[in-house]
Design an enzyme around this catalytic site. Structure first.
Site, PDB file in Angstrom:
ATOM      1  N   ILE A  17       0.838  -1.205   0.000  1.00 11.10           N
ATOM      2  CA  ILE A  17       0.000   0.000   0.000  1.00 11.10           C
ATOM      3  C   ILE A  17       0.870   1.250   0.000  1.00 11.10           C
ATOM      4  CG2 ILE A  17      -0.222   0.078   2.514  1.00 11.10           C
ATOM      5  CD1 ILE A  17      -2.973   0.927  -0.061  1.00 11.10           C
ATOM      6  N   SER A  38      12.328   1.436   7.212  1.00 12.37           N
ATOM      7  CA  SER A  38      11.917   0.051   7.367  1.00 12.37           C
ATOM      8  C   SER A  38      12.773  -0.599   8.433  1.00 12.37           C
ATOM      9  CB  SER A  38      12.066  -0.711   6.043  1.00 12.37           C
ATOM     10  OG  SER A  38      11.800  -2.094   6.209  1.00 12.37           O
ATOM     11  N   ARG A  39      12.241  -1.685   9.013  1.00 17.84           N
ATOM     12  CA  ARG A  39      13.062  -2.469   9.939  1.00 17.84           C
ATOM     13  C   ARG A  39      14.110  -3.272   9.188  1.00 17.84           C
ATOM     14  NH1 ARG A  39       8.213  -5.558  12.803  1.00 17.84           N
ATOM     15  NH2 ARG A  39       7.689  -5.668  10.590  1.00 17.84           N
ATOM     16  N   TYR A  59      13.063   3.471  11.066  1.00 16.79           N
ATOM     17  CA  TYR A  59      11.977   4.365  11.458  1.00 16.79           C
ATOM     18  C   TYR A  59      12.505   5.596  12.195  1.00 16.79           C
ATOM     19  CZ  TYR A  59       8.813   0.442  10.439  1.00 16.79           C
ATOM     20  OH  TYR A  59       8.121  -0.579   9.835  1.00 16.79           O
ATOM     21  N   HIS A  80      -0.252   0.461  13.824  1.00 18.49           N
ATOM     22  CA  HIS A  80      -0.566   1.865  13.569  1.00 18.49           C
ATOM     23  C   HIS A  80      -0.445   2.742  14.816  1.00 18.49           C
ATOM     24  CE1 HIS A  80      -3.078   0.999   9.677  1.00 18.49           C
ATOM     25  NE2 HIS A  80      -1.789   0.713   9.553  1.00 18.49           N
ATOM     26  N   LYS A  98      -5.791   3.393   6.876  1.00 17.96           N
ATOM     27  CA  LYS A  98      -6.970   2.915   7.599  1.00 17.96           C
ATOM     28  C   LYS A  98      -6.805   1.415   7.882  1.00 17.96           C
ATOM     29  CE  LYS A  98      -8.260   0.631   3.960  1.00 17.96           C
ATOM     30  NZ  LYS A  98      -8.098  -0.823   4.026  1.00 17.96           N
ATOM     31  N   ASP A 179     -10.310  -4.276   7.268  1.00 16.31           N
ATOM     32  CA  ASP A 179      -9.548  -4.100   6.032  1.00 16.31           C
ATOM     33  C   ASP A 179     -10.403  -3.577   4.884  1.00 16.31           C
ATOM     34  OD1 ASP A 179      -6.650  -4.770   5.182  1.00 16.31           O
ATOM     35  OD2 ASP A 179      -7.868  -5.411   3.477  1.00 16.31           O
TER      36      ASP A 179
END
Length: 335
Positions: A17, A38-39, A59, A80, A98, A179
């Site tokens: 996404i 990103s990790r 991050y 989130h 979302k 979702d």
């Protein structure tokens, strides 16, 4: 922010996404993709190269970057809340995919924190920023299409069979309602107003994951709605609104439409008059670009909340999702 200064974006979590969002962001005037985090360093590097990000890192590096004005969060649902909190604490404005959180109570805490920090926070319900949805809602409110009497909307696809996939794993907030069920609920909310009553039935896997849900709704003026969402079958993913003057059909997937047609009935037993409505303004990319452009306009105006996806709307829909999941027997998520 001045009207001419480019706005710097950071991206947390370079998943699918986030890739769609970044593709559209490249089409938005005065938008800079500054930093992706990103990790996994390799994933961040690949995403930065693919989408033209100026820098990449973890991050913390994104949140510490002074050139990042606003952060887009595209991580799995369950992450989130913590990531929004970190971004707000770092002084960043936030656009979070979302659902903003898995519970209404959790979202209330985030909006309260955003107010304390005087930062902008918006749930990335991108379809609510789509020119077709906005045009249709405006015409309905103005009475141009008659008085709505019934709305139907469906969103279905088949989830991967892997029970550890984010769509099916309860630990990751899996399930249809958070979702994709959130789309028909939001569509009905924007077109008809806040629901008066929602009654739901559904199938639940393991007592936790809502797989398929059907909702019967009553909205202001005794307008009715039929809303479905599911992860075990395919559908046209369409929507229709019947009125006392005809009916509206969405062109294409209702959550990503290319327009709508109003089939006007001027007199019984007379031919239907078809009126095609194209988007009144350009759709930027797939439509995520309109969302990003709206966020940038809000930031330039000094707003801390979106008038198109206001906190009250996000909280209402999350409350409806929780209610529906409880009705079908899915275990609640921790607040």
């Amino acid at each position: 922010m001045s009207a001419t200064t480019p706005i710097g974006w950071g991206v947390l979590a370079p998943g699918g996404i986030s890739g769609q969002f970044a593709t559209d962001l490249a089409l938005v005037p005065d938008a800079r993709l500054v930093h992706v985090g990103s990790r996994t360093p390799e994933r961040a590097a690949a995403f930065a190269q693919r989408h033209g990000a100026e820098r990449y890192g973890d991050y913390d590096a994104v949140l510490a970057d002074p050139e990042v004005d606003v952060v887009y969060i595209g991580s799995p649902h369950v992450a989130h809340a913590a990531q929004v909190e970190l971004a707000l604490a770092a002084g960043k404005h936030v656009l979070c995919e979302k659902p903003l959180t898995l519970t209404r109570a959790g979202a209330e805490r985030l909006f309260a924190l955003a107010r304390e920090q005087d930062r902008f926070l918006m749930e990335a319900m991108w379809s609510a920023c789509h020119p077709v949805w906005r045009d249709l809602a405006r015409r309905l409110r103005a009475g141009e299409l008659g008085t709505p009497r019934h709305l139907s909307a469906e969103f279905h696809f088949t989830a991967p069979a892997d029970p550890t996939h984010r769509l099916l794993d309860p630990a990751l907030g899996g399930g249809a309602m958070h979702d994709i069920g959130i789309y028909p609920l939001t569509f009905a909310h924007l077109m008809l107003g806040e629901a008066v009553e929602l009654k739901a039935v559904g199938t639940v896997a393991g007592g936790q994951v809502d797989l398929d849900v059907a909702i019967a709704g009553r909205y202001p003026g005794d307008t009715l709605a039929t809303l479905t969402a599911g992860l075990s079958s395919h559908a046209a993913n369409g929507a229709r609104i019947t009125t006392d003057a005809g009916w509206v059909e969405i062109t294409g997937d209702f959550h990503a439409p290319s327009g709508f047609t109003f089939n006007a009935i001027e007199r019984r037993h007379q031919p239907v008059r078809r009126v095609v409505h194209e988007p009144p303004e350009p759709v930027i990319g797939a439509g995520y670009g309109n969302e990003a452009a709206h966020v940038q306009q809000c930031l330039r105006e000094g707003l801390t909340a979106s008038p198109w996806v206001p906190p009250a709307q996000t909280l209402t829909i999350l409350g409806q999702v929780e209610d529906v999941r409880a009705q079908v027997g899915a275990a609640p998520h921790p607040a």
